[in-house]
Design an enzyme around this catalytic site. Structure first.
Site, PDB file in Angstrom:
ATOM      1  N   LYS A  79       0.851  -1.201   0.000  1.00  0.00           N
ATOM      2  CA  LYS A  79       0.000   0.000   0.000  1.00  0.00           C
ATOM      3  C   LYS A  79       0.878   1.239   0.000  1.00  0.00           C
ATOM      4  CE  LYS A  79      -4.020   1.896   2.514  1.00  0.00           C
ATOM      5  NZ  LYS A  79      -4.961   1.701   3.645  1.00  0.00           N
ATOM      6  N   SER A 154      -9.872   1.722   2.474  1.00  0.00           N
ATOM      7  CA  SER A 154      -8.962   2.460   1.630  1.00  0.00           C
ATOM      8  C   SER A 154      -7.907   1.599   0.937  1.00  0.00           C
ATOM      9  CB  SER A 154      -8.273   3.547   2.451  1.00  0.00           C
ATOM     10  OG  SER A 154      -7.450   2.980   3.453  1.00  0.00           O
ATOM     11  N   SER A 178     -10.148  -0.490   6.692  1.00  0.00           N
ATOM     12  CA  SER A 178      -9.522  -0.353   5.370  1.00  0.00           C
ATOM     13  C   SER A 178      -8.834  -1.590   4.825  1.00  0.00           C
ATOM     14  CB  SER A 178      -8.521   0.796   5.387  1.00  0.00           C
ATOM     15  OG  SER A 178      -9.220   1.988   5.167  1.00  0.00           O
TER      16      SER A 178
HETATM   17  N1  GLN Z   1     -13.327   4.074   5.742  1.00  0.00           N
HETATM   18  C1  GLN Z   1     -12.803   4.543   6.982  1.00  0.00           C
HETATM   19  C2  GLN Z   1     -12.471   6.008   6.878  1.00  0.00           C
HETATM   20  O1  GLN Z   1     -12.790   6.578   5.903  1.00  0.00           O
HETATM   21  C3  GLN Z   1     -11.624   3.725   7.375  1.00  0.00           C
HETATM   22  C4  GLN Z   1     -10.370   4.119   6.732  1.00  0.00           C
HETATM   23  C5  GLN Z   1      -9.228   3.279   7.152  1.00  0.00           C
HETATM   24  O2  GLN Z   1      -9.392   2.255   7.810  1.00  0.00           O
HETATM   25  N2  GLN Z   1      -8.047   3.765   6.823  1.00  0.00           N
HETATM   26  O3  GLN Z   1     -11.932   6.604   7.741  1.00  0.00           O
END
Ligand code: GLN
Length: 481
Positions: A79, A154, A178
């Site tokens: 990532k 994400s 994410s």
């Molecule tokens: N979807 C969640 C957010 O927008 C989680 C993001 C994540 O785990 N980095 O914050």
């Protein structure tokens, strides 16, 4: 032989008994990237030459008879919020679109010392803020099972790459879901480790008290292998715990008789799509057949988990993102007359809308005006959520829920937030949680279930996942059309 379709465990065995070379395996994955990347858009940076050079080096070591780690020669996508020395690490933001880290994250040092092959840096929502990979400065990633749909986020690039055969394994990060959400949407396995199990040194922070790096793979064994490699205490991250970790892959067992699995009523009262509900219900029946004790439990504070997460994560993000001021590294506006204007224009030009709105929310939540009403209350609620889990674990060994309320939705759907209702509580409580595919819906899109465990009890949730996978199989690699 289509080597890119093999699991890490299979590929490792083929490399070991010399049925294929690391160069052949790497070439197969790199060719697959060339073939489908223009459709999937899983990567921000592809490291083809470095990967092939490294592969030949590993082959030489094998030829010399060196004893290597089981993951040696396995292609892995990283990532793009995990620092890689000498390789662009953008966090999918214009702000870091010119940032080449001078050092490696600890997890990257571990991957290099195991001689894994880094295929490239995968796409994500900008600074990991989002659930669809659409807030990326570069491009949205597409779901390999249906290119019109989101892969989730994400870590959408990491999950899509593994699902499409553009990497055998990948690393994601998970602050509120994410790793698990994109794993669910793409039909792969993703583990968010216990807070403090994996070093965050070199991870570009979203919310430091919630972030964890974790593995994504096509099988539970692969995820267990990668988790065993990356976990452990690190002097560079004071929040890592100094405990003994076993070999999670060697210790996998599908004998889960008498394990008790808690089913929290409140998660099933959420606005769950019918097909997701059916799949999870069938999975629960399967666990009964496998000899588990199924118990209904209550986690009534989950109703407040999402707003609690939103306040705490935005508060920490607003502080973490304060460092991007155009002075030391990253983007700097070319349009300014004085220092203040340089800060303002740099941040206005280089952060996307989602990032800006979270900085505003977080700054307000931490201000004298907002602190008591928002941040402090959220921290109290976090404690309540945590203690409810502690009580629940007096009654059961693990907790099973859906990972997401629906399967992957169309790109362009405004769904930031909703996708996280089942995942954020594990981050707030610091617990390990895994996504495991548990079926396909009528449009052939994957559905995922989440298994949450006790702190540092990754082995139990991996075993529960392993037993189901042995009984029901894995998701086929999609044709990409
Ligand atoms: N979807 C969640 C957010 O927008 C989680 C993001 C994540 O785990 N980095 O914050």
């Amino acid at each position: 032989m289509e080597l890119y379709k093999k699991s890490a465990a299979e590929l490792s065995a083929l490399i070991k008994n010399k049925s294929c070379s690391v160069e052949e395996a790497t070439k197969s994955v790199m060719d697959r990237i060339t073939q489908v990347e223009n459709k999937v858009d899983a990567y921000i940076t592809i490291c083809e030459q470095d990967a092939l050079t490294k592969a030949r080096e590993v082959d030489e070591k094998i030829a010399k008879g060196e004893e290597l780690h089981p993951l040696a020669g396995i292609p892995i996508g990283i990532k793009d919020n995990i620092s890689t020395k000498g390789i662009l690490t953008s966090s999918a933001s214009k702000m870091l679109s010119n940032y080449i880290p001078p050092y490696n994250a600890t997890v990257i040092d571990k991957i290099n010392s195991a001689h894994m092959i880094i295929t490239g840096k995968t796409n994500l929502d900008e600074f990991a803020m989002g659930s669809t990979t659409e807030t990326s400065y570069y491009k949205p990633t597409k779901n390999p099972h249906n290119l019109a749909k989101t892969p989730g986020g994400s870590s959408g690039g990491s999950a899509a790459a593994v699902s499409a055969g553009q990497a055998v394994l990948s690393l994601g990060s998970d602050t509120g879901g994410s790793i698990r959400t994109p794993a669910a949407f793409c039909g792969v396995v993703g583990l968010k480790p216990t807070y403090g199990a994996v070093s965050r040194f070199g991870l570009i922070a979203l919310a430091s008290s919630l972030d964890q790096i974790g593995p994504i793979g096509r099988t539970v064994t692969d995820v267990a292998m990668l988790y065993s490699l990356i976990c452990g205490h690190d002097n560079m991250d004071a929040t890592t715990k100094n405990i003994k970790h076993g070999d999670y892959a060697k210790n996998l067992s599908s004998d889960i008789r008498n394990i008790s699995i808690g089913i929290p009523t409140e998660y099933f009262n959420l606005d769950l799509n019918d097909e997701v509900r059916d799949s999870i219900t069938k999975a629960i029946k399967k666990y009964e057949e496998l000899g588990c004790n199924i118990k209904e439990i209550s986690l009534s504070s989950n109703e407040y988990a999402l707003p609690t997460y939103q306040i705490i994560s935005a508060a920490e993000a607003s502080s973490n993102l304060g460092r991007y001021d155009g002075v030391k590294f990253g983007y700097r506006s070319s349009d300014y007359a004085n220092l203040n204007e340089m800060y303002v224009n740099t941040r206005s030009e280089a952060f996307g809308d989602e990032v800006k709105s979270r900085i505003l929310l977080g700054t307000f939540a931490l201000s004298a005006q907002g602190y008591n009403d928002y941040y402090y209350k959220a921290k109290l609620m976090q404690q309540q959520i945590s203690s409810e889990f502690t009580e629940a674990f007096n009654e059961c060994d693990a907790i099973l829920t859906p990972t997401t309320l629906t399967s992957a939705f169309d790109l362009g759907t405004d769904a930031i937030g909703d996708a996280d209702s089942c995942t954020v509580a594990a981050n707030l409580a610091g617990l390990p949680a895994i996504n495991l595919p548990c079926g396909l819906d009528s449009d052939s899109m994957p559905i995922g279930m989440q298994i949450i465990g006790k702190k540092f009890d990754e082995q139990t949730i991996l075993n529960i996942a392993f037993a189901y996978e042995n009984a029901c199989g894995i998701v086929n690699m999609p044709e990409i059309v």
